[in-house]
Design a protein around this motif. Structure first.
Motif, PDB file in Angstrom:
ATOM      1  N   GLN A  30       0.824  -1.206   0.000  1.00 50.23           N
ATOM      2  CA  GLN A  30       0.000   0.000   0.000  1.00 50.23           C
ATOM      3  C   GLN A  30       0.862   1.261   0.000  1.00 50.23           C
ATOM      4  OE1 GLN A  30      -2.460  -1.072   3.407  1.00 50.23           O
ATOM      5  NE2 GLN A  30      -4.255  -1.019   2.097  1.00 50.23           N
ATOM      6  N   VAL A  31       1.940   1.235   0.760  1.00 46.01           N
ATOM      7  CA  VAL A  31       2.858   2.383   0.804  1.00 46.01           C
ATOM      8  C   VAL A  31       3.463   2.631  -0.583  1.00 46.01           C
ATOM      9  CG1 VAL A  31       5.011   3.268   1.762  1.00 46.01           C
ATOM     10  CG2 VAL A  31       3.397   2.066   3.252  1.00 46.01           C
ATOM     11  N   ILE A  32       3.875   1.545  -1.258  1.00 47.13           N
ATOM     12  CA  ILE A  32       4.416   1.662  -2.621  1.00 47.13           C
ATOM     13  C   ILE A  32       3.351   2.244  -3.556  1.00 47.13           C
ATOM     14  CG2 ILE A  32       5.233   0.357  -4.629  1.00 47.13           C
ATOM     15  CD1 ILE A  32       6.525  -1.625  -2.611  1.00 47.13           C
ATOM     16  N   GLY A  33       2.125   1.773  -3.389  1.00 46.47           N
ATOM     17  CA  GLY A  33       1.022   2.275  -4.203  1.00 46.47           C
ATOM     18  C   GLY A  33       0.819   3.772  -4.035  1.00 46.47           C
ATOM     19  N   VAL A  34       0.912   4.250  -2.800  1.00 42.42           N
ATOM     20  CA  VAL A  34       0.770   5.676  -2.519  1.00 42.42           C
ATOM     21  C   VAL A  34       1.873   6.467  -3.219  1.00 42.42           C
ATOM     22  CG1 VAL A  34       0.926   7.433  -0.721  1.00 42.42           C
ATOM     23  CG2 VAL A  34      -0.466   5.400  -0.342  1.00 42.42           C
ATOM     24  N   LEU A  35       3.117   5.974  -3.124  1.00 42.72           N
ATOM     25  CA  LEU A  35       4.253   6.668  -3.740  1.00 42.72           C
ATOM     26  C   LEU A  35       4.123   6.709  -5.267  1.00 42.72           C
ATOM     27  CD1 LEU A  35       7.188   5.272  -1.552  1.00 42.72           C
ATOM     28  CD2 LEU A  35       6.115   7.529  -1.424  1.00 42.72           C
ATOM     29  N   VAL A  36       3.717   5.576  -5.857  1.00 39.86           N
ATOM     30  CA  VAL A  36       3.518   5.522  -7.311  1.00 39.86           C
ATOM     31  C   VAL A  36       2.424   6.510  -7.726  1.00 39.86           C
ATOM     32  CG1 VAL A  36       2.711   4.080  -9.230  1.00 39.86           C
ATOM     33  CG2 VAL A  36       4.321   3.148  -7.555  1.00 39.86           C
ATOM     34  N   GLY A  37       1.352   6.534  -6.958  1.00 42.08           N
ATOM     35  CA  GLY A  37       0.251   7.455  -7.244  1.00 42.08           C
ATOM     36  C   GLY A  37       0.680   8.909  -7.185  1.00 42.08           C
ATOM     37  N   LEU A  38       1.534   9.239  -6.240  1.00 49.65           N
ATOM     38  CA  LEU A  38       2.026  10.612  -6.120  1.00 49.65           C
ATOM     39  C   LEU A  38       2.907  10.997  -7.307  1.00 49.65           C
ATOM     40  CD1 LEU A  38       2.863  10.779  -2.295  1.00 49.65           C
ATOM     41  CD2 LEU A  38       0.919  11.785  -3.483  1.00 49.65           C
ATOM     42  N   VAL A  39       3.721  10.052  -7.783  1.00 45.36           N
ATOM     43  CA  VAL A  39       4.545  10.300  -8.976  1.00 45.36           C
ATOM     44  C   VAL A  39       3.646  10.605 -10.178  1.00 45.36           C
ATOM     45  CG1 VAL A  39       6.105   9.239 -10.661  1.00 45.36           C
ATOM     46  CG2 VAL A  39       6.520   8.925  -8.209  1.00 45.36           C
ATOM     47  N   THR A  47       0.646  11.771 -10.111  1.00 50.36           N
ATOM     48  CA  THR A  47      -0.023  13.055  -9.891  1.00 50.36           C
ATOM     49  C   THR A  47       0.858  14.219 -10.322  1.00 50.36           C
ATOM     50  OG1 THR A  47      -1.220  12.135  -8.004  1.00 50.36           O
ATOM     51  CG2 THR A  47      -1.105  14.534  -8.150  1.00 50.36           C
ATOM     52  N   VAL A  48       2.108  14.182  -9.910  1.00 52.08           N
ATOM     53  CA  VAL A  48       3.052  15.244 -10.283  1.00 52.08           C
ATOM     54  C   VAL A  48       3.206  15.314 -11.806  1.00 52.08           C
ATOM     55  CG1 VAL A  48       5.463  16.007 -10.145  1.00 52.08           C
ATOM     56  CG2 VAL A  48       4.308  15.132  -8.091  1.00 52.08           C
ATOM     57  N   MET A  49       3.316  14.137 -12.446  1.00 52.65           N
ATOM     58  CA  MET A  49       3.424  14.079 -13.908  1.00 52.65           C
ATOM     59  C   MET A  49       2.193  14.689 -14.577  1.00 52.65           C
ATOM     60  SD  MET A  49       5.045  10.365 -14.881  1.00 52.65           S
ATOM     61  CE  MET A  49       4.638  10.636 -16.622  1.00 52.65           C
ATOM     62  N   LEU A  50       1.012  14.320 -14.072  1.00 49.07           N
ATOM     63  CA  LEU A  50      -0.238  14.795 -14.667  1.00 49.07           C
ATOM     64  C   LEU A  50      -0.335  16.314 -14.598  1.00 49.07           C
ATOM     65  CD1 LEU A  50      -3.072  14.000 -15.833  1.00 49.07           C
ATOM     66  CD2 LEU A  50      -3.911  14.182 -13.493  1.00 49.07           C
ATOM     67  N   ILE A  51       0.011  16.866 -13.436  1.00 46.02           N
ATOM     68  CA  ILE A  51      -0.097  18.312 -13.244  1.00 46.02           C
ATOM     69  C   ILE A  51       0.890  19.055 -14.144  1.00 46.02           C
ATOM     70  CG2 ILE A  51       0.261  20.178 -11.584  1.00 46.02           C
ATOM     71  CD1 ILE A  51      -0.884  18.283  -9.432  1.00 46.02           C
ATOM     72  N   PHE A  52       2.140  18.598 -14.180  1.00 44.44           N
ATOM     73  CA  PHE A  52       3.149  19.296 -14.979  1.00 44.44           C
ATOM     74  C   PHE A  52       2.876  19.174 -16.484  1.00 44.44           C
ATOM     75  CE2 PHE A  52       5.607  19.422 -11.050  1.00 44.44           C
ATOM     76  CZ  PHE A  52       6.222  20.674 -11.165  1.00 44.44           C
ATOM     77  N   ASN A  53       2.459  17.983 -16.927  1.00 48.37           N
ATOM     78  CA  ASN A  53       2.142  17.809 -18.342  1.00 48.37           C
ATOM     79  C   ASN A  53       0.889  18.577 -18.740  1.00 48.37           C
ATOM     80  OD1 ASN A  53       4.022  15.800 -19.778  1.00 48.37           O
ATOM     81  ND2 ASN A  53       3.653  14.790 -17.829  1.00 48.37           N
ATOM     82  N   GLY A  54      -0.071  18.620 -17.822  1.00 49.46           N
ATOM     83  CA  GLY A  54      -1.286  19.395 -18.097  1.00 49.46           C
ATOM     84  C   GLY A  54      -0.982  20.880 -18.205  1.00 49.46           C
ATOM     85  N   ALA A  55      -0.098  21.359 -17.336  1.00 52.66           N
ATOM     86  CA  ALA A  55       0.284  22.776 -17.367  1.00 52.66           C
ATOM     87  C   ALA A  55       1.007  23.113 -18.675  1.00 52.66           C
ATOM     88  CB  ALA A  55       1.172  23.093 -16.176  1.00 52.66           C
ATOM     89  N   ALA A  56       1.838  22.165 -19.161  1.00 48.81           N
ATOM     90  CA  ALA A  56       2.570  22.390 -20.419  1.00 48.81           C
ATOM     91  C   ALA A  56       1.626  22.370 -21.622  1.00 48.81           C
ATOM     92  CB  ALA A  56       3.647  21.323 -20.590  1.00 48.81           C
ATOM     93  N   LEU A  57       0.624  21.469 -21.580  1.00 48.17           N
ATOM     94  CA  LEU A  57      -0.322  21.326 -22.688  1.00 48.17           C
ATOM     95  C   LEU A  57      -1.317  22.490 -22.736  1.00 48.17           C
ATOM     96  CD1 LEU A  57      -1.117  19.304 -24.966  1.00 48.17           C
ATOM     97  CD2 LEU A  57      -2.767  18.331 -23.357  1.00 48.17           C
TER      98      LEU A  57
END
Length: 293
Positions: free
Chosen positions: A121-130, A132-142
């Motif tokens: 579950q901890v690994i899942g949380v960390l993967v999810g956060l990665v 999230t950061v990707m989604l926000i930065f790519n969305g901002a660029a697009l």
């Protein structure tokens, strides 16, 4: 039978809530974010009181604090947060960020409600956060014309949803799902009315706006299906399953929301798709518990 019922609830909720983001976007054409959140709450309260007014009497005095907290965390504040967020970010992106609910359910469960978490579950949380950061930065660029700082409002809302799930599971487990939902809205309707009046909604220049009628119609649909019916179903789902299973309704929601967003002309890039998959992998890893409950 129990397993089939919980999956039925999960699929129906995904379809309903996946469509709610585009309804919010459309309603914002005629309503301000504060008006939208307040109208949504008031409409839903009216619908629920028609259906289950007598349920209020079943709530004990000692239970009201948890019912009210669940109402504010599960509905009141998120209604406004999502409305403000969608003034700047696409409805599809808001729905994908909403997928963080299961991850935040685990984090809050461990930190506040003392629910043990596994390494998976901890690994899942960390993967999810990665993701999230990707989604926000790519969305901002697009979408350079959009202010992606508003994405943080959706993240705050997901933390509140996670708190709501844990409260229901821990303190309201034996209460009827409709009773919880009616109590939630009874607790938050007065603040919603105060907010609506403070926005000047009832002034002639607001009510004469030609965009107000379709916006109110969108809110009526959202209140009836996306809030009233869905909240009852969700509260029941929490009780017959687990907080993490119930919050994993966010698996299918982004697919529905992205579909509506694309139809409405929203841009959705390849890297945003990759980020979405990473978030859902994180949710999946955190979903199945291995070890003692």
């Amino acid at each position: 039978m129990g397993k089939n019922i919980k999956w039925f609830y999960l699929i129906v909720l995904s379809l309903i809530w996946g469509s709610s983001f585009i309804l919010i976007k459309k309603a914002l054409v005629g309503l301000t974010p504060l008006q939208l959140g307040a109208v949504r709450t008031i409409f839903t309260t009216i619908i629920l009181l028609i259906i289950g007014f007598k349920r209020v009497k079943a709530i004990k005095r000692s239970e009201w604090k948890w019912v009210a907290l669940a109402g504010f965390f599960g509905t009141f504040f998120p209604s406004f947060l999502f409305a403000f967020a969608e003034t700047e970010i696409d409805s599809s992106v808001a729905s994908i960020l909403n997928s963080l609910v299961p991850l935040n359910t685990i984090i809050l469960g461990a930190l506040i409600f003392k629910v043990a978490s596994t390494n998976r579950q901890v690994i899942g949380v960390l993967v999810g956060l990665v993701g999230t950061v990707m989604l926000i930065f790519n969305g901002a660029a697009l979408n350079p014309n959009q202010n992606y700082l508003y994405a943080s409002l959706v993240i705050i809302a997901t933390v509140m949803y996670a708190a709501n799930v844990n409260i229901i599971k821990r303190y309201l487990q034996t209460m009827n799902a409709l009773t919880i939902t009616v109590g939630n809205f009874v607790a938050i309707v007065i603040p919603a009315i105060v907010v609506l009046v403070s926005t000047g909604f009832f002034k002639e220049e607001t009510l004469s706006n030609p965009e107000i009628k379709p916006a109110l119609l969108y809110m009526l649909v959202l209140a009836l299906f996306g809030t009233a019916l869905a909240k009852v179903m969700f509260n029941k789902l929490v009780q017959i399953s687990s907080p993490v299973f119930a919050s994993s309704v966010t698996y299918v929601m982004p697919i529905i929301a992205v579909f509506w967003g694309l139809i409405d002309g929203e841009q959705f890039g390849f890297m945003q798709g990759v980020a979405t998959v990473i978030i859902l992998i994180g949710v999946y890893l955190s979903h199945k518990r291995k070890g003692p409950k």
